[in-house]
Every structure is written in structure tokens, then in C-alpha cells.
Motif scaffolding. Structure first.
Motif, PDB file in Angstrom:
ATOM      1  N   CYS A   1       0.830  -1.215   0.000  1.00  0.00           N
ATOM      2  CA  CYS A   1       0.000   0.000   0.000  1.00  0.00           C
ATOM      3  C   CYS A   1       0.859   1.259   0.000  1.00  0.00           C
ATOM      4  O   CYS A   1       0.491   2.273  -0.608  1.00  0.00           O
ATOM      5  N   LEU A   2       2.006   1.205   0.673  1.00  0.00           N
ATOM      6  CA  LEU A   2       2.909   2.362   0.667  1.00  0.00           C
ATOM      7  C   LEU A   2       3.459   2.599  -0.739  1.00  0.00           C
ATOM      8  O   LEU A   2       3.580   3.750  -1.192  1.00  0.00           O
ATOM      9  N   LEU A   3       3.768   1.521  -1.447  1.00  0.00           N
ATOM     10  CA  LEU A   3       4.256   1.661  -2.820  1.00  0.00           C
ATOM     11  C   LEU A   3       3.169   2.190  -3.745  1.00  0.00           C
ATOM     12  O   LEU A   3       3.448   2.934  -4.694  1.00  0.00           O
ATOM     13  N   VAL A   4       1.915   1.812  -3.476  1.00  0.00           N
ATOM     14  CA  VAL A   4       0.801   2.379  -4.255  1.00  0.00           C
ATOM     15  C   VAL A   4       0.748   3.892  -4.069  1.00  0.00           C
ATOM     16  O   VAL A   4       0.512   4.647  -5.017  1.00  0.00           O
ATOM     17  N   GLU A   5       0.987   4.353  -2.842  1.00  0.00           N
ATOM     18  CA  GLU A   5       1.023   5.802  -2.577  1.00  0.00           C
ATOM     19  C   GLU A   5       2.097   6.482  -3.414  1.00  0.00           C
ATOM     20  O   GLU A   5       1.894   7.575  -3.945  1.00  0.00           O
ATOM     21  N   LEU A   6       3.246   5.842  -3.546  1.00  0.00           N
ATOM     22  CA  LEU A   6       4.336   6.426  -4.336  1.00  0.00           C
ATOM     23  C   LEU A   6       3.983   6.462  -5.820  1.00  0.00           C
ATOM     24  O   LEU A   6       4.327   7.419  -6.522  1.00  0.00           O
ATOM     25  N   VAL A   7       3.299   5.419  -6.304  1.00  0.00           N
ATOM     26  CA  VAL A   7       2.854   5.436  -7.705  1.00  0.00           C
ATOM     27  C   VAL A   7       1.849   6.560  -7.921  1.00  0.00           C
ATOM     28  O   VAL A   7       1.892   7.284  -8.928  1.00  0.00           O
ATOM     29  N   GLU A   8       0.964   6.745  -6.945  1.00  0.00           N
ATOM     30  CA  GLU A   8      -0.118   7.719  -7.087  1.00  0.00           C
ATOM     31  C   GLU A   8       0.383   9.157  -7.032  1.00  0.00           C
ATOM     32  O   GLU A   8      -0.045  10.009  -7.813  1.00  0.00           O
ATOM     33  N   HIS A   9       1.315   9.440  -6.116  1.00  0.00           N
ATOM     34  CA  HIS A   9       1.743  10.831  -5.901  1.00  0.00           C
ATOM     35  C   HIS A   9       3.103  11.150  -6.510  1.00  0.00           C
ATOM     36  O   HIS A   9       3.421  12.318  -6.724  1.00  0.00           O
TER      37      HIS A   9
ATOM     38  N   GLN B   1       7.508  12.702 -21.801  1.00  0.00           N
ATOM     39  CA  GLN B   1       6.747  12.768 -20.552  1.00  0.00           C
ATOM     40  C   GLN B   1       6.111  11.437 -20.168  1.00  0.00           C
ATOM     41  O   GLN B   1       5.805  11.206 -19.003  1.00  0.00           O
ATOM     42  N   VAL B   2       5.894  10.559 -21.125  1.00  0.00           N
ATOM     43  CA  VAL B   2       5.283   9.260 -20.804  1.00  0.00           C
ATOM     44  C   VAL B   2       6.328   8.179 -20.580  1.00  0.00           C
ATOM     45  O   VAL B   2       5.975   7.027 -20.301  1.00  0.00           O
ATOM     46  N   LYS B   3       7.603   8.541 -20.690  1.00  0.00           N
ATOM     47  CA  LYS B   3       8.657   7.552 -20.471  1.00  0.00           C
ATOM     48  C   LYS B   3       8.781   7.211 -18.991  1.00  0.00           C
ATOM     49  O   LYS B   3       8.722   8.080 -18.127  1.00  0.00           O
ATOM     50  N   MET B   4       8.979   5.943 -18.712  1.00  0.00           N
ATOM     51  CA  MET B   4       9.165   5.496 -17.335  1.00  0.00           C
ATOM     52  C   MET B   4      10.583   5.816 -16.881  1.00  0.00           C
ATOM     53  O   MET B   4      11.551   5.526 -17.572  1.00  0.00           O
ATOM     54  N   THR B   5      10.706   6.434 -15.704  1.00  0.00           N
ATOM     55  CA  THR B   5      12.024   6.713 -15.146  1.00  0.00           C
ATOM     56  C   THR B   5      12.515   5.493 -14.372  1.00  0.00           C
ATOM     57  O   THR B   5      11.759   4.547 -14.106  1.00  0.00           O
ATOM     58  N   LYS B   6      13.784   5.512 -13.991  1.00  0.00           N
ATOM     59  CA  LYS B   6      14.339   4.414 -13.194  1.00  0.00           C
ATOM     60  C   LYS B   6      13.606   4.274 -11.863  1.00  0.00           C
ATOM     61  O   LYS B   6      13.369   3.152 -11.382  1.00  0.00           O
ATOM     62  N   LEU B   7      13.238   5.406 -11.270  1.00  0.00           N
ATOM     63  CA  LEU B   7      12.547   5.360  -9.978  1.00  0.00           C
ATOM     64  C   LEU B   7      11.157   4.753 -10.136  1.00  0.00           C
ATOM     65  O   LEU B   7      10.712   3.972  -9.287  1.00  0.00           O
ATOM     66  N   ASP B   8      10.446   5.132 -11.215  1.00  0.00           N
ATOM     67  CA  ASP B   8       9.153   4.500 -11.484  1.00  0.00           C
ATOM     68  C   ASP B   8       9.322   2.984 -11.616  1.00  0.00           C
ATOM     69  O   ASP B   8       8.527   2.201 -11.079  1.00  0.00           O
ATOM     70  N   GLY B   9      10.353   2.591 -12.342  1.00  0.00           N
ATOM     71  CA  GLY B   9      10.607   1.169 -12.545  1.00  0.00           C
ATOM     72  C   GLY B   9      10.877   0.438 -11.244  1.00  0.00           C
ATOM     73  O   GLY B   9      10.414  -0.705 -11.055  1.00  0.00           O
ATOM     74  N   GLN B  10      11.609   1.078 -10.325  1.00  0.00           N
ATOM     75  CA  GLN B  10      11.903   0.438  -9.037  1.00  0.00           C
ATOM     76  C   GLN B  10      10.614   0.164  -8.259  1.00  0.00           C
ATOM     77  O   GLN B  10      10.458  -0.902  -7.645  1.00  0.00           O
ATOM     78  N   VAL B  11       9.687   1.114  -8.281  1.00  0.00           N
ATOM     79  CA  VAL B  11       8.433   0.936  -7.544  1.00  0.00           C
ATOM     80  C   VAL B  11       7.621  -0.207  -8.156  1.00  0.00           C
ATOM     81  O   VAL B  11       7.113  -1.085  -7.437  1.00  0.00           O
ATOM     82  N   TRP B  12       7.494  -0.229  -9.475  1.00  0.00           N
ATOM     83  CA  TRP B  12       6.705  -1.278 -10.128  1.00  0.00           C
ATOM     84  C   TRP B  12       7.335  -2.653  -9.943  1.00  0.00           C
ATOM     85  O   TRP B  12       6.619  -3.653  -9.720  1.00  0.00           O
ATOM     86  N   LEU B  13       8.663  -2.736 -10.002  1.00  0.00           N
ATOM     87  CA  LEU B  13       9.324  -4.028  -9.812  1.00  0.00           C
ATOM     88  C   LEU B  13       9.147  -4.530  -8.381  1.00  0.00           C
ATOM     89  O   LEU B  13       8.954  -5.731  -8.154  1.00  0.00           O
ATOM     90  N   ALA B  14       9.213  -3.615  -7.416  1.00  0.00           N
ATOM     91  CA  ALA B  14       8.979  -4.021  -6.025  1.00  0.00           C
ATOM     92  C   ALA B  14       7.549  -4.528  -5.845  1.00  0.00           C
ATOM     93  O   ALA B  14       7.311  -5.525  -5.143  1.00  0.00           O
ATOM     94  N   LEU B  15       6.590  -3.855  -6.481  1.00  0.00           N
ATOM     95  CA  LEU B  15       5.194  -4.306  -6.392  1.00  0.00           C
ATOM     96  C   LEU B  15       5.023  -5.681  -7.040  1.00  0.00           C
ATOM     97  O   LEU B  15       4.305  -6.548  -6.509  1.00  0.00           O
ATOM     98  N   LEU B  16       5.671  -5.871  -8.178  1.00  0.00           N
ATOM     99  CA  LEU B  16       5.608  -7.188  -8.831  1.00  0.00           C
ATOM    100  C   LEU B  16       6.142  -8.276  -7.908  1.00  0.00           C
ATOM    101  O   LEU B  16       5.541  -9.359  -7.776  1.00  0.00           O
TER     102      LEU B  16
END
Length: 383
Positions: free
Chosen positions: A184-192, A219-234
């Protein structure tokens, strides 16, 4: 003694970065594992974190504290950044994660605190800075800037930890999924997304240590930080063991289903593994998962934070005054010595000695021993 330890951490950090840049960090990871240094680094990391929260504010409030130089204090603030950067570089390896042993619980606890700070940041992540900063304010501003960057490093460390969910202690999974509810904390990071903000009609993102304006086509490119959050969620949501342990109650389910709005075709094209996440969320939306399995009676808990607090609780002001007198009020000679030692750490010769690859001649490509005396960048095998 602490200064020598800080110098060693700085050298290890530089060596790790240089080794990783050429894919030769195996030797460093073996040394850290064989000499059991990962638990030491985790303990040092949490010690500096507590110092920042309990002693540093007292230092800034002391009216009679007017140091000749704030450099010694800055070194302590920078120490945490150096350690977390070193851990980010080496935690990619499974053996490093396993060598942390029970201290992995303390590191997960640390990462959770940092991610909570990230989630609590304002949308733009900026603060108003006075035109002229006096030393305490300047130090506090530097500490705030470093805190943000440290939190981003902690996100990467946490993602590497989730890569090893199958080899983690049972208590580590319980801590991540139930105690801290990291999904849920990672969802917050994706959201904000605290590393991205709109300012004056332009999108700005934080990458490689700085904020920069993103052109419309990127602007629609995924950054490394975005990728870290999604990989952790996976890692946390699709692992069978995690699914058995996680409590998919009404609140957690509703939070996780928010991710469907962000799983666009453009995003999935950049990280194809997210197709599995889409399927999981679609299935979660129409089913009621089984309650979590509760078969753990005795649970390990983080100990480093509590140990330091029990040992020093109520003594923070006394510690601050002692450090002001004996550590943060150096003489002119002490400052010169510290500055000299600092320059030696970052001298070109030492950095090149740490580099795994020897410099090559600009002309013929052979191993070179002579550097250009003018630019100090190019190397030659002969004069």
C-alpha cells in the motif's frame, strides 16, 4: 577513529561505483560478505539516521554554537548518503542480501521510514529558501536535500531486497507485508510520485541527482525510480509466498486496485512484466482472496534502533553539547588536516588506483602510465 571509518566508507563507495560501471564488482561483494561487513554498515546507517533526528536538531538550536566551519557536521550528514549509496550498489547480489542475516529486518525498517517520508512530501517536493542562509539554516537545507536523495536510494535498496523474497527470513516477509504494509505504501508512491512535479506548466522530474524539465515527447517515459516501484510491487504481489501471507482485506484490496488506472498500454510496453500485474489485479477485482496464513508464532523484530534509543534516551542534549565541545569546534589546524585528508580521498590518483581498469593510451590504446600535464584527462604510453 570515526573520521578514519568515514574515509573507508567513502573509498568503498567510490570503488563500488567504479567497479559497477565496468561490471567488475564481484571482488568487492565477496570481501563484504567474507568479512561480515554488511551488518556493520546497516548498524552505522541507522546510528547516523538517529543522530540526524535527535542530536542534529539540538545542535542547530544551541545559541552558543557558532562553529568556525560547518564542514565537520556536513561530513556526518554525508555519511548516511555514502552508506546507502554503497548498499544500493551492492544489494543487487543475492549473497549480499543473505549476508545481512537478521539485520535485514533493521534495513527493511529503515527503508520503510524513508519511503514514508517520500510519500509525505508535498507534490512539488520544493521548499521556500531564504535569500541569505546563516550556517544552521544552510545545514538544515543541505540535510533536507540529502534526505530526499537518501530516500530515493532506500527505494532502490528495498526493491533489491524484494528480489530475494524466497531467501529472506520468514519474519522479513511478515514485516514487509503486514507490519509495514509496503504494497500500500508503494501504491502511494505510484499515485503521488514525489520525484515528479509540474511547475509553471512544465513537467520536472528528479533523475541522476538533479531536477530537470522533461520535453513533451518524453513525458510518458518510465524513469528508473518508477521502474523500481513497479518491480517491487511485482515481487511483493505476484510471489506465491507473499500472496499466502498478505492480508487482502477491503482496504488493502481497494488501494491495490488503484494501480489499474496507471497500467496504461504505454507503460506496459516499457515494462512487459506488468502484463502479469494487470491479470492479477483483474482477478483480484472479481474474487475474494483467502485470508492470510498465520503459522508464525515467534517473530523476530528489528533491534538496532531500539538498542540505540534505550542506551541514549534522554541524553540527546548532553550528547550534542559534548560533540560541540570535542568534535564540532575544531581548531584551524584540525580543519586544515581534515580538508587535506578529504582531498586525498577524492584525488585523481587514488580514484584511478581504485578503478578496476588501467588507463589506456589515447593514441595506440595500450596501457598508459603518463597523464597529460595540461588537461589531466588524457593518457599516453610515451611522451
Amino acid at each position: 577513529r570515526w573520521l578514519r571509518q568515514h574515509e573507508c566508507v567513502e573509498k568503498l563507495n567510490m570503488h563500488a561505483i567504479l567497479s559497477a560501471s565496468v561490471g567488475q564488482e564481484q571482488l568487492l561483494t565477496e570481501l563484504l560478505v567474507n568479512y561480515a561487513k554488511i551488518p556493520v554498515l546497516i548498524g552505522e546507517l541507522i546510528s547516523v539516521e538517529i543522530w540526524k533526528h535527535k542530536v542534529f536538531p539540538v545542535l542547530c538550536r544551541l545559541e552558543d554554537f557558532k562553529p568556525r566551519s560547518t564542514f565537520p557536521i556536513y561530513m556526518v550528514l554525508h555519511h548516511e548518503a555514502s552508506i546507502i549509496n554503497l548498499l544500493e550498489t551492492v544489494f543487487f547480489y543475492k549473497e549480499i542480501c543473505e549476508s545481512a542475516e537478521n539485520n535485514i529486518l533493521d534495513l527493511i525498517d529503515y527503508c520503510h521510514r524513508k519511503l514514508t517520508l517520500l510519500a509525505a512530501r508535498s507534490a512539488n517536493g520544493q521548499t521556500v529558501t531564504p535569500a541569505v542562509l546563516v550556517p544552521p539554516q544552510e545545514l538544515q537545507k543541505q540535510a533536507e536535500t540529502m534526505e530526499f536523495e537518501i530516500s530515493l536510494k532506500a527505494l532502490s535498496v528495498l526493491r533489491f531486497i524484494t528480489d530475494q523474497v524466497e531467501s529472506l527470513p520468514l519474519s522479513a516477509l511478515t514485516q514487509m507485508l503486514n507490519t509495514h504494509n509496503l504494497p500500500c505504501l508503494l501504491v502511494e508512491l505510484v499515485e503521488h510520485c514525489p520525484w515528479s512535479c509540474w511547475e509553471a506548466g512544465k513537467l520536472r522530474k528528479f533523475e541522476n541527482g538533479t531536477w530537470h524539465v522533461v520535453p513533451p515527447e518524453d513525458q510518458v517515459k518510465m524513469t528508473k525510480l518508477d521502474g523500481q516501484v513497479w518491480l517491487a510491487l511485482l515481487n511483493l504481489l505476484l510471489s506465491p509466498e507473499c500472496q499466502r501471507k498478505y492480508n487482502f482485506d477491503g482496504f488493502n484490496k481497494s488501494q491495490l486496485l488503484k494501480l489499474r488506472a496507471f497500467l496504461t498500454d504505454v507503460l506496459v510496453d516499457q515494462l512487459p512484466n506488468l502484463v502479469e500485474m494487470q491479470r492479477f489485479l483483474s482477478h483480484l477485482a472479481v474474487t475474494e482472496p483467502a485470508p492470510p496464513r498465520k503459522d508464525l508464532i515467534l517473530e523476530q523484530v528489528p533491534v538496532i534502533w531500539d538498542h540505540i534509543f534505550k542506551k541514549n534516551g534522554g541524553k540527546w542534549e548532553a550528547i550534542a553539547k559534548h560533540q560541540v565541545k570535542h568534535i564540532f569546534s575544531p581548531t584551524e589546524e584540525d580543519l586544515k588536516l581534515q580538508a587535506y585528508r578529504w582531498t586525498q580521498i577524492y584525488s585523481l590518483d587514488i580514484m584511478e588506483a581504485l578503478a578496476p581498469d588501467k588507463p589506456r593510451c589515447r593514441v595506440c590504446g595500450a596501457e598508459a602510465a603518463k597523464r597529460c600535464s595540461r588537461c589531466r584527462n588524457e593518457w599516453y604510453c610515451t611522451r
